[in-house]
Enzyme design. Structure first.
Site, PDB file in Angstrom:
ATOM      1  N   GLU A 108      50.601  29.695  32.465  1.00 35.67           N
ATOM      2  CA  GLU A 108      49.593  30.946  32.467  1.00 35.67           C
ATOM      3  C   GLU A 108      49.103  31.223  33.825  1.00 35.67           C
ATOM      4  O   GLU A 108      49.254  30.631  34.894  1.00 35.67           O
ATOM      5  CB  GLU A 108      48.199  30.340  31.934  1.00 35.67           C
ATOM      6  CG  GLU A 108      47.758  30.867  30.415  1.00 35.67           C
ATOM      7  CD  GLU A 108      47.412  32.082  30.392  1.00 35.67           C
ATOM      8  OE1 GLU A 108      47.775  32.867  30.998  1.00 35.67           O
ATOM      9  OE2 GLU A 108      46.815  32.439  29.178  1.00 35.67           O
ATOM     10  N   ASP A 112      40.226  31.236  31.597  1.00 43.31           N
ATOM     11  CA  ASP A 112      39.120  31.496  31.878  1.00 43.31           C
ATOM     12  C   ASP A 112      38.117  30.993  30.983  1.00 43.31           C
ATOM     13  O   ASP A 112      37.607  29.778  31.331  1.00 43.31           O
ATOM     14  CB  ASP A 112      38.902  33.376  31.939  1.00 43.31           C
ATOM     15  CG  ASP A 112      37.586  33.668  32.058  1.00 43.31           C
ATOM     16  OD1 ASP A 112      36.549  33.248  32.541  1.00 43.31           O
ATOM     17  OD2 ASP A 112      37.458  35.088  31.905  1.00 43.31           O
ATOM     18  N   LYS A 140      39.312  29.061  36.112  1.00 47.71           N
ATOM     19  CA  LYS A 140      37.685  29.200  36.425  1.00 47.71           C
ATOM     20  C   LYS A 140      37.210  28.204  35.588  1.00 47.71           C
ATOM     21  O   LYS A 140      36.569  28.291  34.456  1.00 47.71           O
ATOM     22  CB  LYS A 140      37.511  30.438  35.826  1.00 47.71           C
ATOM     23  CG  LYS A 140      38.065  31.655  36.254  1.00 47.71           C
ATOM     24  CD  LYS A 140      37.320  32.995  35.806  1.00 47.71           C
ATOM     25  CE  LYS A 140      38.076  34.193  36.428  1.00 47.71           C
ATOM     26  NZ  LYS A 140      37.696  35.562  35.555  1.00 47.71           N
ATOM     27  N   PHE A 161      35.730  37.874  38.897  1.00 51.02           N
ATOM     28  CA  PHE A 161      36.869  38.579  38.588  1.00 51.02           C
ATOM     29  C   PHE A 161      37.970  38.716  39.647  1.00 51.02           C
ATOM     30  O   PHE A 161      37.545  39.029  40.736  1.00 51.02           O
ATOM     31  CB  PHE A 161      36.496  39.977  38.006  1.00 51.02           C
ATOM     32  CG  PHE A 161      37.619  40.744  37.345  1.00 51.02           C
ATOM     33  CD1 PHE A 161      38.009  40.388  36.247  1.00 51.02           C
ATOM     34  CD2 PHE A 161      38.115  41.892  38.184  1.00 51.02           C
ATOM     35  CE1 PHE A 161      39.137  41.422  35.725  1.00 51.02           C
ATOM     36  CE2 PHE A 161      39.311  42.557  37.831  1.00 51.02           C
ATOM     37  CZ  PHE A 161      39.854  42.267  36.362  1.00 51.02           C
TER      38      PHE A 161
END
Ligand code: 5GP
Length: 190
Positions: A108, A112, A140, A161
């Site tokens: 990946e 998130d 994250k 982001f």
């Protein structure tokens, strides 16, 4: 060889600055490659890249791996053109390989909420592989809502982001060779 590494980027009318530079990214990927060489020796793993975002990371990671290995791809729907996830995942492309009894390394770009990787993990496990491991360039970890154990993490990053190195914003920025984050100072509206 020179890659596209500007100091700042204007994307969708917003300014982004470097969060992880080319050297940091490449040396971390070299370390991950060594770990995979060690952990998958004699296992002939199949790397499965999750498109679109992971295509650059996967290409660099595989070139740091020296054991015999194969590659295949899933494609999932993306963020769309927004900076927040739609919360919905759709599979757009299936793998071709028969993965029964094989050692799988899911690759990946970023974890998130964990929704996408859990979705793929469930599909892969139903195909009876010998083992499934996950490698993600970015994680994250404070944003995770759907629990997942990421076995190999390139960098833990804050819940912000980011774009570049395969990650886009409204389709732009994938070709940047570094990871960029919104520059809050430059984007203040007063
Ligand atoms: P999750 O399903 O874990 O919430 O999100 C995973 C996917 O969302 C990633 O594969 C990536 O496509 C997208 N994504 C998550 N965070 C970011 C981000 O900060 N920037 C970009 N460009 N895409 C992201």
């Amino acid at each position: 060889m020179s890659f596209y590494t500007p100091e700042t980027v204007l994307c969708n009318n917003e300014v982004f600055k470097v969060m992880l530079d080319q050297n940091q990214i490449q040396s971390r990927i070299a370390e991950l490659g060594k770990e995979l060489d060690r952990d998958f020796e004699d296992k002939k793993p199949i790397f499965i890249g999750i498109l679109n975002g992971a295509f650059i990371f996967l290409a660099d990671l595989m070139r740091h791996v020296s054991i015999p290995c194969e590659v295949d791809f899933y494609k999932l729907s993306s963020y769309g053109d927004e900076k927040v996830s739609s919360g919905q995942v759709k599979q757009r492309k299936d793998i071709d390989a028969d993965i029964t009894g094989r050692h799988i390394i899911l690759v990946e770009d970023i974890v998130d909420t964990g929704l996408s990787i859990n979705y793929i993990l469930n599909i892969v496990k139903q195909k009876n592989p010998a083992s499934v491991s996950i490698v993600s360039l970015l994680c994250k970890k404070d944003a995770i809502k759907y629990h997942v154990d990421v076995d190999y993490v390139g960098f833990d990053i804050p819940t912000k982001f980011v774009l570049g190195y395969g990650l886009d914003y409204a389709q732009e920025g994938k070709n940047l060779a570094q990871i960029y984050v919104l520059d809050e100072n430059s984007n203040q509206k007063d």
